[in-house]
Write a protein that holds these residues in place. Structure first.
Motif, PDB file in Angstrom:
ATOM      1  N   UNK A  14       0.784  -1.291  -0.120  1.00  0.00           N
ATOM      2  CA  UNK A  14      -0.261  -0.040  -0.089  1.00  0.00           C
ATOM      3  C   UNK A  14       1.096   1.342   0.068  1.00  0.00           C
ATOM      4  N   UNK A  15       0.259   2.299  -0.914  1.00  0.00           N
ATOM      5  CA  UNK A  15       1.338   3.573  -0.961  1.00  0.00           C
ATOM      6  C   UNK A  15       0.473   4.232   0.288  1.00  0.00           C
ATOM      7  N   UNK A  16       1.275   4.828   1.120  1.00  0.00           N
ATOM      8  CA  UNK A  16       0.603   5.303   2.318  1.00  0.00           C
ATOM      9  C   UNK A  16       0.870   6.966   2.067  1.00  0.00           C
ATOM     10  N   UNK A  17       1.571   7.469   1.201  1.00  0.00           N
ATOM     11  CA  UNK A  17       1.753   8.747   0.759  1.00  0.00           C
ATOM     12  C   UNK A  17       1.720   9.100  -0.702  1.00  0.00           C
ATOM     13  N   UNK A  18       0.423   9.045  -1.278  1.00  0.00           N
ATOM     14  CA  UNK A  18       0.216   8.987  -2.692  1.00  0.00           C
ATOM     15  C   UNK A  18       0.513  10.430  -3.310  1.00  0.00           C
ATOM     16  N   UNK A  19       0.449  11.329  -2.604  1.00  0.00           N
ATOM     17  CA  UNK A  19       0.634  12.882  -2.770  1.00  0.00           C
ATOM     18  C   UNK A  19       2.291  13.035  -3.054  1.00  0.00           C
ATOM     19  N   UNK A  20       2.910  12.675  -2.007  1.00  0.00           N
ATOM     20  CA  UNK A  20       4.324  12.817  -1.709  1.00  0.00           C
ATOM     21  C   UNK A  20       4.770  11.656  -3.191  1.00  0.00           C
ATOM     22  N   UNK A  21       4.362  10.412  -3.215  1.00  0.00           N
ATOM     23  CA  UNK A  21       4.847   9.742  -4.389  1.00  0.00           C
ATOM     24  C   UNK A  21       4.648  10.526  -5.787  1.00  0.00           C
ATOM     25  N   UNK A  22       3.418  11.013  -5.846  1.00  0.00           N
ATOM     26  CA  UNK A  22       3.182  11.565  -7.177  1.00  0.00           C
ATOM     27  C   UNK A  22       4.124  12.605  -7.467  1.00  0.00           C
ATOM     28  N   UNK A  23       4.354  13.706  -6.546  1.00  0.00           N
ATOM     29  CA  UNK A  23       5.270  14.847  -6.782  1.00  0.00           C
ATOM     30  C   UNK A  23       6.846  14.436  -6.832  1.00  0.00           C
ATOM     31  N   UNK A  24       7.071  13.148  -6.170  1.00  0.00           N
ATOM     32  CA  UNK A  24       8.579  12.790  -6.327  1.00  0.00           C
ATOM     33  C   UNK A  24       8.838  12.317  -7.841  1.00  0.00           C
ATOM     34  N   UNK A  25       7.839  11.962  -8.501  1.00  0.00           N
ATOM     35  CA  UNK A  25       8.151  11.691  -9.927  1.00  0.00           C
ATOM     36  C   UNK A  25       7.852  12.857 -10.881  1.00  0.00           C
ATOM     37  N   UNK A  26       6.722  13.612 -10.417  1.00  0.00           N
ATOM     38  CA  UNK A  26       6.072  14.436 -11.349  1.00  0.00           C
ATOM     39  C   UNK A  26       7.318  15.535 -12.022  1.00  0.00           C
ATOM     40  N   UNK A  27       7.930  16.220 -10.916  1.00  0.00           N
ATOM     41  CA  UNK A  27       8.859  17.349 -11.066  1.00  0.00           C
ATOM     42  C   UNK A  27      10.083  16.757 -12.185  1.00  0.00           C
ATOM     43  N   UNK A  28      10.722  15.732 -11.691  1.00  0.00           N
ATOM     44  CA  UNK A  28      11.788  14.977 -12.426  1.00  0.00           C
ATOM     45  C   UNK A  28      11.455  14.670 -13.776  1.00  0.00           C
TER      46      UNK A  28
END
Length: 204
Positions: free
Chosen positions: A27-41
């Motif tokens: 389970x991904x506990x921090x979906x927003x953080x996971x999204x932005x971890x990949x989004x900007x780069x």
């Protein structure tokens, strides 16, 4: 202010096997953080690849890519690393003006409530390692194709994302001194085994 190579390493993960097994959840506990971890780069890479097709303005492309890389550096260093894998690194200057790099890893609680999930860890490390490698490829491509104007932009990507990669690897594996002692101990053991094996062959 004078900087030094003084490095302070704080505790690394030391949870037992039972807690580790309990913490490895898909389970991904921090979906927003996971999204932005990949989004900007990923967005910076996409803009670099498509900017010449979308617009003829080099300045607009350069500013957009640098902004995305800067947002990525800040988000990964200050937010996603702490939430997704429990790691963080930073620099602080003491009263004497000496610069100290601190690499910290969060200890897993006895209940395992703050442990990062296996899915988040994979997302974090996949994005952290893959994207700097892509920027290195871009750097060689720009160099050999004589795209000098893009070389500064590409090197910015290599430096910013490479700095985060280096910082989090230091958080994960510990200080350079620990690595040196581990390597020395391993080589010593291998040498001892070879020596004992040769002595046994000679005796037989």
């Amino acid at each position: 202010q004078d900087s030094s190579d003084d490095i302070e390493d704080v505790s690394l993960f030391d949870a037992d096997d039972e807690v580790s097994r309990r913490s490895k959840k898909s389970k991904i506990r921090h979906p927003v953080a996971s999204f932005f971890h990949l989004f900007f780069r990923v967005s910076a890479i996409v803009v670099y690849l498509l900017c010449e097709l979308l617009t003829s303005s080099f300045i607009a492309c350069m500013v957009t890519i640098i902004l995305l890389l800067s947002c990525d550096f800040w988000a990964v260093k200050n937010v996603t690393g702490r939430l997704m894998v429990g790691l963080r690194w930073w620099n602080q200057v003491d009263d004497d003006g000496r610069s100290h790099w601190i690499f910290e890893a969060r200890k897993v609680s006895a209940q395992g409530s703050k442990a990062s999930s296996e899915a988040e860890s994979r997302i974090f490390w996949l994005g952290l390692i893959t994207c700097p490698m892509i920027w290195v490829i871009f750097a060689f491509s720009a160099l050999f194709s004589f795209k000098v104007k893009w070389l500064a932009v590409v090197m910015m990507g290599v430096v910013l994302q490479g700095a985060n990669l280096y910082g989090y690897i230091r958080c994960k594996v510990g200080s350079r001194k620990n690595l040196t002692s581990m390597a020395t101990s391993y080589l010593g053991k291998q040498f001892l085994r070879q020596t004992v094996a040769k002595d046994d062959q000679t005796a037989s």
